[in-house]
Design a protein around this motif. Structure first.
Motif, PDB file in Angstrom:
ATOM      1  N   PHE A 198      53.071  42.511  44.467  1.00 54.01           N
ATOM      2  CA  PHE A 198      53.148  43.554  43.433  1.00 54.01           C
ATOM      3  C   PHE A 198      52.835  44.922  44.040  1.00 54.01           C
ATOM      4  CE2 PHE A 198      50.274  46.173  40.839  1.00 54.01           C
ATOM      5  CZ  PHE A 198      51.149  46.618  39.849  1.00 54.01           C
ATOM      6  N   ILE A 199      51.800  44.973  44.882  1.00 49.99           N
ATOM      7  CA  ILE A 199      51.415  46.236  45.530  1.00 49.99           C
ATOM      8  C   ILE A 199      52.559  46.754  46.405  1.00 49.99           C
ATOM      9  CG2 ILE A 199      49.866  47.231  47.305  1.00 49.99           C
ATOM     10  CD1 ILE A 199      48.541  46.981  44.578  1.00 49.99           C
ATOM     11  N   LYS A 200      53.218  45.857  47.102  1.00 50.72           N
ATOM     12  CA  LYS A 200      54.339  46.238  47.974  1.00 50.72           C
ATOM     13  C   LYS A 200      55.477  46.869  47.150  1.00 50.72           C
ATOM     14  CE  LYS A 200      57.013  44.289  51.787  1.00 50.72           C
ATOM     15  NZ  LYS A 200      57.281  43.077  52.571  1.00 50.72           N
ATOM     16  N   LYS A 201      55.794  46.230  46.026  1.00 54.94           N
ATOM     17  CA  LYS A 201      56.865  46.749  45.157  1.00 54.94           C
ATOM     18  C   LYS A 201      56.463  48.082  44.525  1.00 54.94           C
ATOM     19  CE  LYS A 201      58.676  42.161  44.151  1.00 54.94           C
ATOM     20  NZ  LYS A 201      58.371  40.970  43.357  1.00 54.94           N
ATOM     21  N   LEU A 202      55.183  48.180  44.160  1.00 57.17           N
ATOM     22  CA  LEU A 202      54.680  49.424  43.549  1.00 57.17           C
ATOM     23  C   LEU A 202      54.775  50.580  44.545  1.00 57.17           C
ATOM     24  CD1 LEU A 202      53.363  50.207  40.777  1.00 57.17           C
ATOM     25  CD2 LEU A 202      51.149  49.964  41.906  1.00 57.17           C
ATOM     26  N   LYS A 203      54.458  50.308  45.787  1.00 58.21           N
ATOM     27  CA  LYS A 203      54.547  51.334  46.839  1.00 58.21           C
ATOM     28  C   LYS A 203      55.998  51.774  47.037  1.00 58.21           C
ATOM     29  CE  LYS A 203      53.416  53.909  50.377  1.00 58.21           C
ATOM     30  NZ  LYS A 203      52.725  55.200  50.211  1.00 58.21           N
ATOM     31  N   GLN A 204      56.922  50.814  46.950  1.00 54.71           N
ATOM     32  CA  GLN A 204      58.349  51.162  47.076  1.00 54.71           C
ATOM     33  C   GLN A 204      58.790  52.063  45.923  1.00 54.71           C
ATOM     34  OE1 GLN A 204      59.947  47.193  47.281  1.00 54.71           O
ATOM     35  NE2 GLN A 204      59.597  47.002  49.492  1.00 54.71           N
ATOM     36  N   LYS A 205      58.241  51.812  44.751  1.00 57.14           N
ATOM     37  CA  LYS A 205      58.585  52.609  43.566  1.00 57.14           C
ATOM     38  C   LYS A 205      57.931  53.993  43.596  1.00 57.14           C
ATOM     39  CE  LYS A 205      58.828  52.230  38.520  1.00 57.14           C
ATOM     40  NZ  LYS A 205      58.437  51.432  37.333  1.00 57.14           N
ATOM     41  N   TYR A 206      56.713  54.057  44.175  1.00 62.99           N
ATOM     42  CA  TYR A 206      55.968  55.326  44.252  1.00 62.99           C
ATOM     43  C   TYR A 206      55.611  55.614  45.719  1.00 62.99           C
ATOM     44  CZ  TYR A 206      55.353  54.548  39.212  1.00 62.99           C
ATOM     45  OH  TYR A 206      55.557  54.327  37.873  1.00 62.99           O
ATOM     46  N   PRO A 207      56.609  55.943  46.542  1.00 59.98           N
ATOM     47  CA  PRO A 207      56.352  56.098  47.984  1.00 59.98           C
ATOM     48  C   PRO A 207      55.406  57.243  48.347  1.00 59.98           C
ATOM     49  CG  PRO A 207      58.587  56.793  47.429  1.00 59.98           C
ATOM     50  CD  PRO A 207      58.024  56.154  46.209  1.00 59.98           C
ATOM     51  N   GLU A 208      55.311  58.238  47.464  1.00 57.76           N
ATOM     52  CA  GLU A 208      54.446  59.388  47.778  1.00 57.76           C
ATOM     53  C   GLU A 208      52.969  59.123  47.476  1.00 57.76           C
ATOM     54  OE1 GLU A 208      55.373  62.175  49.445  1.00 57.76           O
ATOM     55  OE2 GLU A 208      57.176  60.946  49.662  1.00 57.76           O
ATOM     56  N   THR A 209      52.690  58.125  46.642  1.00 55.01           N
ATOM     57  CA  THR A 209      51.293  57.779  46.339  1.00 55.01           C
ATOM     58  C   THR A 209      50.687  57.058  47.546  1.00 55.01           C
ATOM     59  OG1 THR A 209      51.764  57.544  43.978  1.00 55.01           O
ATOM     60  CG2 THR A 209      49.776  56.474  44.792  1.00 55.01           C
ATOM     61  N   LEU A 210      49.470  57.427  47.897  1.00 55.36           N
ATOM     62  CA  LEU A 210      48.761  56.752  48.996  1.00 55.36           C
ATOM     63  C   LEU A 210      47.984  55.562  48.438  1.00 55.36           C
ATOM     64  CD1 LEU A 210      47.395  59.838  50.976  1.00 55.36           C
ATOM     65  CD2 LEU A 210      49.241  58.305  51.679  1.00 55.36           C
ATOM     66  N   PHE A 211      48.087  54.429  49.117  1.00 57.56           N
ATOM     67  CA  PHE A 211      47.415  53.204  48.685  1.00 57.56           C
ATOM     68  C   PHE A 211      46.287  52.885  49.673  1.00 57.56           C
ATOM     69  CE2 PHE A 211      51.163  53.130  46.271  1.00 57.56           C
ATOM     70  CZ  PHE A 211      51.140  52.123  45.326  1.00 57.56           C
ATOM     71  N   PHE A 212      45.040  52.943  49.190  1.00 59.71           N
ATOM     72  CA  PHE A 212      43.861  52.654  50.013  1.00 59.71           C
ATOM     73  C   PHE A 212      43.237  51.351  49.523  1.00 59.71           C
ATOM     74  CE2 PHE A 212      43.173  57.542  49.911  1.00 59.71           C
ATOM     75  CZ  PHE A 212      44.146  57.735  50.877  1.00 59.71           C
ATOM     76  N   ALA A 213      43.053  50.385  50.395  1.00 60.73           N
ATOM     77  CA  ALA A 213      42.507  49.090  49.968  1.00 60.73           C
ATOM     78  C   ALA A 213      41.224  48.746  50.708  1.00 60.73           C
ATOM     79  CB  ALA A 213      43.536  47.984  50.187  1.00 60.73           C
ATOM     80  N   ASP A 214      40.289  48.187  49.959  1.00 62.57           N
ATOM     81  CA  ASP A 214      39.084  47.579  50.538  1.00 62.57           C
ATOM     82  C   ASP A 214      39.402  46.103  50.763  1.00 62.57           C
ATOM     83  OD1 ASP A 214      36.619  46.525  51.169  1.00 62.57           O
ATOM     84  OD2 ASP A 214      35.732  46.871  49.193  1.00 62.57           O
ATOM     85  N   GLY A 215      39.371  45.680  52.017  1.00 64.83           N
ATOM     86  CA  GLY A 215      39.677  44.290  52.349  1.00 64.83           C
ATOM     87  C   GLY A 215      38.451  43.457  52.669  1.00 64.83           C
ATOM     88  N   THR A 216      37.254  43.960  52.333  1.00 62.53           N
ATOM     89  CA  THR A 216      36.009  43.294  52.743  1.00 62.53           C
ATOM     90  C   THR A 216      35.888  41.875  52.195  1.00 62.53           C
ATOM     91  OG1 THR A 216      34.923  45.442  52.906  1.00 62.53           O
ATOM     92  CG2 THR A 216      33.487  43.524  52.796  1.00 62.53           C
ATOM     93  N   GLN A 217      36.343  41.643  50.957  1.00 61.15           N
ATOM     94  CA  GLN A 217      36.269  40.298  50.373  1.00 61.15           C
ATOM     95  C   GLN A 217      37.580  39.514  50.581  1.00 61.15           C
ATOM     96  OE1 GLN A 217      33.566  39.044  49.597  1.00 61.15           O
ATOM     97  NE2 GLN A 217      32.250  40.342  48.359  1.00 61.15           N
ATOM     98  N   PHE A 218      38.456  40.032  51.415  1.00 58.56           N
ATOM     99  CA  PHE A 218      39.766  39.406  51.605  1.00 58.56           C
ATOM    100  C   PHE A 218      40.069  39.047  53.062  1.00 58.56           C
ATOM    101  CE2 PHE A 218      44.262  40.258  52.724  1.00 58.56           C
ATOM    102  CZ  PHE A 218      44.860  39.175  52.078  1.00 58.56           C
ATOM    103  N   CYS A 219      39.859  39.999  53.960  1.00 62.72           N
ATOM    104  CA  CYS A 219      40.269  39.795  55.357  1.00 62.72           C
ATOM    105  C   CYS A 219      39.509  38.623  55.978  1.00 62.72           C
ATOM    106  CB  CYS A 219      40.013  41.059  56.176  1.00 62.72           C
ATOM    107  SG  CYS A 219      41.067  42.433  55.679  1.00 62.72           S
ATOM    108  N   GLY A 220      40.268  37.697  56.551  1.00 63.57           N
ATOM    109  CA  GLY A 220      39.672  36.496  57.142  1.00 63.57           C
ATOM    110  C   GLY A 220      39.846  35.263  56.278  1.00 63.57           C
ATOM    111  N   THR A 221      40.462  35.428  55.092  1.00 62.35           N
ATOM    112  CA  THR A 221      40.666  34.274  54.201  1.00 62.35           C
ATOM    113  C   THR A 221      42.100  33.763  54.230  1.00 62.35           C
ATOM    114  OG1 THR A 221      41.178  35.658  52.282  1.00 62.35           O
ATOM    115  CG2 THR A 221      38.862  35.073  52.628  1.00 62.35           C
ATOM    116  N   GLU A 222      43.030  34.622  54.628  1.00 69.43           N
ATOM    117  CA  GLU A 222      44.437  34.198  54.710  1.00 69.43           C
ATOM    118  C   GLU A 222      45.186  35.149  55.641  1.00 69.43           C
ATOM    119  OE1 GLU A 222      46.932  35.935  51.102  1.00 69.43           O
ATOM    120  OE2 GLU A 222      45.131  34.947  50.327  1.00 69.43           O
ATOM    121  N   GLU A 223      46.386  34.749  56.013  1.00 69.93           N
ATOM    122  CA  GLU A 223      47.186  35.587  56.904  1.00 69.93           C
ATOM    123  C   GLU A 223      47.567  36.874  56.182  1.00 69.93           C
ATOM    124  OE1 GLU A 223      50.801  35.009  60.110  1.00 69.93           O
ATOM    125  OE2 GLU A 223      50.255  33.370  58.775  1.00 69.93           O
ATOM    126  N   PHE A 224      47.518  37.987  56.912  1.00 67.63           N
ATOM    127  CA  PHE A 224      47.850  39.274  56.317  1.00 67.63           C
ATOM    128  C   PHE A 224      48.570  40.140  57.336  1.00 67.63           C
ATOM    129  CE2 PHE A 224      46.676  43.755  55.463  1.00 67.63           C
ATOM    130  CZ  PHE A 224      47.370  43.909  54.270  1.00 67.63           C
TER     131      PHE A 224
END
Length: 361
Positions: free
Chosen positions: A159-185
């Motif tokens: 969903f985030i990927k599609k949203l970025k395609q729809k709004y390319p000028e908006t900057l997307f900043f993500a906190d991955g602290t509870q995510f990175c290391g749990t699955e391939e990214f």
């Protein structure tokens, strides 16, 4: 399964269901730390001449693990340092979108600055709420946690990927602290412009280390002001004015960043596929069992996919009871948070459920 638990002595005395609060220190990382400080003790600056090699190796391992070119990887001491440095590099005022009750280190940093902020609700309709907020607000940037720290709700990255395609000028900043290391990214193929992650949780790298991943396109849109001698030190930031150097202005701690490198080597050895499938299996079983026991909030039950973090109904008495059984968990929000990593087992989940039933849940 036993080999996934090897090297974590904590697991011999506790049922450790608390990675969402603090990951464990693997023996391999502890051994690196012992040897690092012994070499420093005996060698002083002779040892420190290897500093650039340790930091380069760490940067390259992070880049390889998350598919980001090493020249776009910054090594920072923690999420908050990196995020605040990032925000200081943005023109203000700008329109920002946040998630209501997201991680305090994220929301507070935003709210303490002169941004025009709107919020989307975290519930079973999270993605719909975000899409509507984008239509109404047209934010300049959107800052969010991929996985929510209180109840484990995980945002749909497609969903985030599609949203970025729809709004390319908006900057997307993500906190991955509870995510990175749990699955391939794959950062390069994601809809994110910047990802920041403290690595003491799911990457089991100890404290004092974090990383930031940047898309090349953000360089002209963010102008960090931090600079120092360290900004020019190392293979990927040797030229004056380079972007990642502005996030690394001072001395870098080779003990902590070297620990991250060792932790990543361990995860590579196990394999992110093995890690991910083990976590997912535990998550699916746990959600099913907790749902049967009426322990989960409606917004979690109604979502199709979920992380391995759960907030179950219960107060101080239940928390103390579980602690007395050497089950390590946390009190968060209005309930008790349990979280499952790859070194956890169904046997441990069964033990937790048995004790919950004994208590009368």
């Amino acid at each position: 399964m036993e080999n996934l638990r090897k090297g974590f002595p904590v697991l011999e005395q506790y049922t450790y269901l608390n990675t969402a609060a603090s990951g464990l220190l693997p023996e391999s990382v502890w051994e690196f730390r012992q040897n690092h400080d012994l070499d420093f003790l005996l060698g002083g600056s002779v040892f420190k001449e290897k500093q650039a090699d340790i930091l380069t190796e760490t940067r390259e391992l992070v880049g390889e693990f998350f598919n980001c070119v090493p020249s776009q990887v910054a090594l920072v001491p923690n999420f908050s340092y990196g995020f605040n440095t990032l925000l200081e590099g943005l023109d203000k005022p700008q329109k920002a979108l946040l998630l209501k009750n997201d991680y305090p280190s994220l929301n507070w940093a935003m709210e303490s600055r002169n941004f025009e902020i709107s919020y989307a609700e975290i519930d079973q309709n999270l993605e719909k709420n975000i899409a509507e907020a984008f239509e109404n607000q047209q934010p300049d940037f959107f800052a969010f946690s991929i996985v929510q720290y209180i109840n484990g709700i995980k945002i749909d990255l497609d969903f985030i990927k599609k949203l970025k395609q729809k709004y390319p000028e908006t900057l997307f900043f993500a906190d991955g602290t509870q995510f990175c290391g749990t699955e391939e990214f794959n950062f390069e193929e994601s809809g994110l412009d910047v990802l920041i992650c403290s690595t003491y949780k799911w990457l089991n790298a100890g404290y004092g280390n974090a990383f930031m991943l940047f898309k090349k396109e953000v360089e002209g849109k963010i102008a960090p002001k931090a600079l120092g001698f360290g900004s020019l030190q190392g293979k990927y930031k040797a030229h004056q004015g380079n972007f990642i150097g502005k996030f690394e202005p001072g001395h870098q701690d080779t003990l902590n960043y070297g620990s991250l490198a060792e932790a990543l080597k361990l995860m590579k050895k196990i394999g992110i596929g093995e890690i991910s499938s083990t976590i997912e299996s535990l998550s699916v079983t746990a959600k099913s069992e907790f749902k049967k026991m009426n322990l989960l909030e409606e917004s979690v039950i109604k979502r199709k996919t979920h992380s391995s973090i759960f907030n179950i109904k219960g107060g101080e008495k239940l928390f103390q009871y579980l602690k007395s059984k050497n089950i390590i968990i946390s009190q968060r929000g209005e309930g008790i948070r349990v979280s499952f990593h790859y070194f956890n087992t169904e046997k441990e989940l069964d033990f937790l459920i048995k004790e919950l039933k004994k208590f009368g849940v």
